[in-house]
Design an enzyme around this catalytic site. Structure first.
Site, PDB file in Angstrom:
ATOM      1  N   GLU A  26       0.844  -1.185   0.000  1.00  0.00           N
ATOM      2  CA  GLU A  26       0.000   0.000   0.000  1.00  0.00           C
ATOM      3  C   GLU A  26       0.889   1.248   0.000  1.00  0.00           C
ATOM      4  O   GLU A  26       1.847   1.320   0.784  1.00  0.00           O
ATOM      5  CB  GLU A  26      -0.905   0.029   1.237  1.00  0.00           C
ATOM      6  CG  GLU A  26      -1.935   1.137   1.169  1.00  0.00           C
ATOM      7  CD  GLU A  26      -2.920   1.122   2.337  1.00  0.00           C
ATOM      8  OE1 GLU A  26      -3.829   1.975   2.336  1.00  0.00           O
ATOM      9  OE2 GLU A  26      -2.783   0.285   3.243  1.00  0.00           O
ATOM     10  N   GLY A  39       3.214   2.198  10.619  1.00  0.00           N
ATOM     11  CA  GLY A  39       2.989   1.512  11.876  1.00  0.00           C
ATOM     12  C   GLY A  39       2.681   0.045  11.659  1.00  0.00           C
ATOM     13  O   GLY A  39       3.219  -0.824  12.342  1.00  0.00           O
ATOM     14  N   ASN A  58      -2.691  -6.266   5.320  1.00  0.00           N
ATOM     15  CA  ASN A  58      -2.766  -7.288   4.279  1.00  0.00           C
ATOM     16  C   ASN A  58      -3.663  -8.437   4.726  1.00  0.00           C
ATOM     17  O   ASN A  58      -3.566  -8.917   5.855  1.00  0.00           O
ATOM     18  CB  ASN A  58      -1.374  -7.844   3.984  1.00  0.00           C
ATOM     19  CG  ASN A  58      -0.332  -6.766   3.938  1.00  0.00           C
ATOM     20  OD1 ASN A  58      -0.361  -5.909   3.086  1.00  0.00           O
ATOM     21  ND2 ASN A  58       0.592  -6.800   4.884  1.00  0.00           N
ATOM     22  N   GLU A 105      -5.603  -2.739  12.666  1.00  0.00           N
ATOM     23  CA  GLU A 105      -5.296  -3.555  11.494  1.00  0.00           C
ATOM     24  C   GLU A 105      -6.227  -4.760  11.394  1.00  0.00           C
ATOM     25  O   GLU A 105      -6.635  -5.157  10.292  1.00  0.00           O
ATOM     26  CB  GLU A 105      -3.834  -3.999  11.521  1.00  0.00           C
ATOM     27  CG  GLU A 105      -2.825  -2.871  11.625  1.00  0.00           C
ATOM     28  CD  GLU A 105      -3.005  -1.778  10.585  1.00  0.00           C
ATOM     29  OE1 GLU A 105      -3.493  -2.060   9.484  1.00  0.00           O
ATOM     30  OE2 GLU A 105      -2.660  -0.615  10.894  1.00  0.00           O
ATOM     31  N   HIS A 116      -9.561  -3.737   9.948  1.00  0.00           N
ATOM     32  CA  HIS A 116      -9.501  -3.551   8.495  1.00  0.00           C
ATOM     33  C   HIS A 116      -9.931  -4.808   7.740  1.00  0.00           C
ATOM     34  O   HIS A 116     -10.271  -4.718   6.554  1.00  0.00           O
ATOM     35  CB  HIS A 116      -8.073  -3.200   8.068  1.00  0.00           C
ATOM     36  CG  HIS A 116      -7.803  -1.730   7.968  1.00  0.00           C
ATOM     37  ND1 HIS A 116      -8.648  -0.846   7.345  1.00  0.00           N
ATOM     38  CD2 HIS A 116      -6.749  -0.980   8.407  1.00  0.00           C
ATOM     39  CE1 HIS A 116      -8.140   0.371   7.387  1.00  0.00           C
ATOM     40  NE2 HIS A 116      -6.986   0.319   8.040  1.00  0.00           N
ATOM     41  N   GLU A 140      -9.843   4.111   6.147  1.00  0.00           N
ATOM     42  CA  GLU A 140      -8.991   4.572   7.241  1.00  0.00           C
ATOM     43  C   GLU A 140      -9.755   5.374   8.286  1.00  0.00           C
ATOM     44  O   GLU A 140      -9.583   5.167   9.490  1.00  0.00           O
ATOM     45  CB  GLU A 140      -7.809   5.369   6.691  1.00  0.00           C
ATOM     46  CG  GLU A 140      -6.845   4.558   5.852  1.00  0.00           C
ATOM     47  CD  GLU A 140      -6.213   3.386   6.586  1.00  0.00           C
ATOM     48  OE1 GLU A 140      -6.351   3.291   7.828  1.00  0.00           O
ATOM     49  OE2 GLU A 140      -5.589   2.544   5.907  1.00  0.00           O
TER      50      GLU A 140
END
Length: 893
Positions: free
Chosen positions: A123, A263, A267, A300, A303, A322
């Site tokens: 990304e 940070g 994935n 994460e 996400h 985000e």
């Protein structure tokens, strides 16, 4: 000067791709110097758009073969693209073979090496540095990945999804095959090949399915992974409980790497993390580190649905994933604590960060809407506006529809868009449609201006009390921020309101023409330029408590004076506004002194108010520490039209010293009575006590050094030597550095000797020296010397941020020197970084965004440094965009 620039990309020019890629089979023969990549894709023509050539993104690749349906095809190269014109008429299979050189990839974007292993960061546009592809988020494919490597050197081979096969190969090599059943864009691809060990945990989710969780780290770091694993388990449980979103793969993996630009990265099923947000023990990590790990692990993991299962149609929609996920990780962190006070502390910390970073961004040359309209380099738009302000926009949605209503909207969002690449409008529409009678549904067209208009709105509030009718009329008026641009229209601003009597009694907030209510807090919605609200049955002149919980990201001017602010500080039931009142009292005194309108001496009313906070038996220690910490120099500067950083520093340091001396006995009481005993626990109560104790110690050292008393610095030095946890040890070292105590130097030496083999702790060691309060150029001189320290490396992002970032971004008095040496230091470092890691260089360049605010001589010297950087002939487009915007240059089309 270099004349070629990256093209300006505009949101209005978005067009669907002429081809879709449906499946991808990747085979990697991993070698640091020359990795072979075989990329087999099934390609489908997008018959909804005119036919055209296939233009695949590619950067720093060596192409060896291109086959379509097994036959060689002709191709041509254009800057950044592989172009194939003569393709089969229908859908086809495309095979591309290329090589890349991971060990020379200092950009840490794409496939690179770190510590003898292979890692990826794709990304936003790193996948094109691995193989040729339609590297855009709306192209989603199902991936199967085979990794081949030396078994001795790289015993662990990981990629996205589920492990389907593994085994040995000839010549001491082995392979692993991974399959991800969920379509994803290329930016979510990941691989890892390294010598790692894992902490594992099997869990059963609410749905009854079994999953394997793994946290992979270097050998020797396994004992530092317990908190990360606990945070991951808590994240899985929370997301399923709060939003009914389950873990959807057989396993979920986190991998820690020491060289990482960000940070962490979400994935699919294989999150790659900066070690900073994985590794923690009480001896090496502070309370802040522990809370940061919990937050980032949660972010994460969340996400997995808000970003992976539903992703962005294009990079302009970055806040779709985000901003929403920032909101989700903030809610998770607040739900993980038990008390309302701890939740409030988390909210205050989030708002403090927003104001210190995002508000200046919204007022400077990089100001942009939450959904930008254009960019040159998308890496430059991973900003506080997209993330933190985007999170506030989502929070306002929840405020307008309620917690349960927001959960209904999330359910509808996934019902509509699972497996798709969509827009911010799609998300807002789903939340509104699931709550058809809500204020959000009523005001949705206006509310979406939060996505479209830049700048921080200004809200002015004025109230009038009428005793004969027992009514209080509140007038609210909004104006766009100065960077909103011409034609800006009113925002939809939710404002949570309370009324407090001068005696401290909470008054009802009952609007006229409504059913009588005893509620003491309510939501007002300002969706026009100006509005009036009349409250009835108000028995006494009230002090308005506005914007409770910071219900909207605006700048509020309510005209309250010291007497009213003291009422809020002493009696408001809303913790945020109680903290805000204390900050405003301090800020008013600092600003008056900086302007020369008042002496830089603290009055007894303010000192007594701070003493009451410190001694209060009702307030939690964490909340006290927030109130008693003066507004930062950066925040103070943002309140001024012309900034003299040295004057701000002098005034703030003077007032801090006065507060230290005036409350000496109170600080001693706090230090002695609030010590945490027993085993270390990173819970909010213990962490709050440690924070207040460390603040007390820093104040006591400041006062002691000023009086020539060596006792408190001696106690701080002893604490550096024998503290049982890093929070207390670092707090004691900070107290010595902050007071310029003579014992600071031997304390630094002892600290380094204790942790010489702990990279993350040595990062702290660098950072604390770089951010220490400047005095007579001592800190600047130390920073320049530390550039040559054996432990310093510009190539490691964490280390570069710990010294250069901490100094340039976090030490205004050290950086803004009247001789311009700080700006020259910045320019040299940015140019050095730009040659090896353009993303990191561009982030460091952001420190000069607000140079036009500076008073002379700083302004002219800062401009000269910016122009020197801008004139460099090989400057990357990433850094060029940042310095160009700072200088007022429009990006070129």
């Amino acid at each position: 000067m270099r004349t070629d620039t990256a093209p300006l990309v505009r949101r209005e020019d978005y067009a669907p791709p002429p081809f879709w890629i449906r499946t991808v089979e990747l085979t990697f023969d991993l070698d640091p110097a020359k990795t072979m990549v075989i990329n087999r894709m099934t390609v489908e023509r997008n018959r909804a758009v005119p036919a055209g050539p296939l233009r695949l993104h590619g950067e720093e690749l060596n192409l060896t073969r291109v086959l379509a349906d097994g036959q060689s095809v002709s191709f041509r190269h254009e800057p950044g693209f592989l172009v194939i014109d003569n393709l089969p008429e229908g859908d086809f299979t495309l095979e591309i073979r290329n090589t890349c050189c991971p060990e020379k990839n200092t950009q840490l974007s794409g496939l690179y090496t770190s510590g003898g292993g292979f890692f990826t960061q794709c990304e936003a546009e790193g996948f094109r540095r691995i193989t040729y592809f339609l590297d855009r988020p709306d192209v989603m494919a199902v991936y199967t990945v085979t990794l081949r490597a030396s078994q001795a050197q790289y015993p662990v081979l990981l990629s996205n999804g589920n492990l389907v096969e593994q085994g040995e190969l000839e010549g001491g090599r082995h392979f692993a095959k991974w399959h991800d059943p969920f379509p994803k864009p290329s930016y979510l691809f990941a691989l890892v090949a390294a010598d790692l060990v894992a902490r594992e945990q099997h869990i059963r989710t609410r749905s009854g399915s079994e999953h394997l969780l793994q946290v992979w780290v270097r050998r020797g770091d396994l004992d530092k992974t317990e908190h990360a694993m606990n945070s991951l388990v808590a994240s899985v449980v929370w997301d399923e409980a709060r939003f009914k979103l389950p873990l959807d793969l057989e396993r979920f993996m986190i991998v820690a790497v020491g060289d990482f630009n960000m940070g962490a990265m979400e994935n699919k099923g294989l999150n790659i993390f900066n070690t900073k947000y994985v590794l923690a023990t009480p001896a090496t990590a502070t309370d802040t580190d522990y809370f940061g790990i919990e937050s980032v692990v949660g972010h994460e993991y969340f996400h997995n649905w808000t970003g992976n299962r539903v992703t962005c149609r294009d990079w302009f929609q970055l806040s779709l994933k985000e901003g929403l996920t920032v909101f989700r990780d903030q809610e998770f962190s607040m739900d993980m604590v038990e008390s309302a006070s701890a939740r409030a502390v988390k909210r205050i910390e989030d708002v403090r960060g927003l104001r210190q970073v995002q508000f200046p961004e919204d007022a400077g040359p990089m100001a942009h809407p939450v959904r930008p309209d254009s960019y040159v380099e998308i890496n430059n738009f991973y900003t506080a506006t997209v993330y933190e302000k985007g999170g506030e926009v989502v929070r306002m949605m929840q405020t307008l529809v309620g917690r349960d209503g927001f959960a209904r909207g999330m359910t509808l969002y996934f019902e509509r868009h699972d497996g798709q690449a969509v827009t911010c409008d799609d998300f807002a529409q789903a939340i509104a449609d699931a709550n058809a009678e809500s204020e959000l549904a009523r005001t949705l067209p206006g509310f979406k201006r939060w996505y479209a208009q830049a700048g921080t709105p200004r809200v002015t509030a004025r109230g009038r009390y009428d005793a004969p009718t027992r009514t209080y009329t509140l007038g609210l008026e909004q104006a766009p921020g100065p960077t909103a641009g011409p034609g800006a229209e009113p925002f939809v601003i939710p404002i949570t309101v309370g009324l407090i009597g001068r005696s401290g009694r909470a008054l009802p907030v009952e609007l006229e023409d409504e059913t009588p209510s005893s509620a003491t807090s309510r939501l007002l919605v300002l969706d026009e330029a100006k509005a009036f609200f009349t409250f009835v049955n108000v028995d006494e002149p009230p002090v308005p408590s506005l914007l409770r919980g910071f219900s909207a990201p605006v700048v509020l001017s309510d005209g309250l004076g010291d007497d009213e602010l003291l009422v809020l500080l002493n009696h408001d039931s809303d913790p945020f506004n109680r903290w805000e009142a204390g900050q405003r009292l301090a800020l008013a005194r600092i600003l008056a002194a900086v302007a020369g309108d008042a002496p830089d001496t603290l009055d007894s009313a303010f000192v007594d108010a701070m003493r009451r906070v410190l001694r209060s038996p009702e307030l939690d220690a964490a909340f006290k520490e927030l109130v008693l910490t003066l507004p930062s120099e950066i925040y103070v500067a943002e309140q001024l039209e012309r900034v003299d950083p040295q004057r701000i520093h002098a005034v703030r340091e003077s007032m801090k010293a006065q507060l230290a001396g005036a409350l000496r006995a109170d600080w001693e009481w706090a230090y002695d009575t609030l010590q945490v005993t027993g085993a270390y626990r990173p819970d909010p109560v213990d962490a709050g006590r440690r924070a207040l104790v460390n603040l007390a110690l820093s104040m006591l050292c400041i006062d002691a050094v000023a009086r020539g008393d060596e006792a408190w610095p001696g106690r701080a030095y002893q604490r550096v030597k024998d503290a049982s946890n890093m929070t207390d040890r670092q707090g004691a070292l900070g107290a010595l550095l902050g007071s310029h105590a003579a014992l600071a130097k031997p304390a630094l030496e002892r600290f380094h000797a204790l942790f010489a083999n702990e990279p993350l702790v040595i990062d702290k060691w660098f950072s604390m020296q770089a951010s220490a309060p400047e005095r007579d150029g001592e800190v600047f001189g130390a920073v320049k010397r530390l550039l040559h320290h054996p432990d310093f490396s510009l190539a490691n992002p964490n280390r570069a941020r710990s010294l250069i970032g901490a100094f340039c971004m976090g030490n205004p008095a050290g950086f803004h020197r009247a001789d311009g040496a700080g700006y020259a230091f910045w320019a040299d470092r940015v140019l050095e970084l730009d040659a090896m890691n353009r993303q990191l260089a561009a982030r460091m360049a952001r420190v000069m965004d607000r140079w036009k605010q500076l008073a002379e001589p700083y302004r002219g010297l800062a401009e000269a440094a910016l122009r020197r950087v801008a004139a460099h002939p090989t400057l990357s487009s990433d850094t060029r965009e940042i310095v160009g915007r700072a200088l007022g240059n429009e990006p070129q089309t």
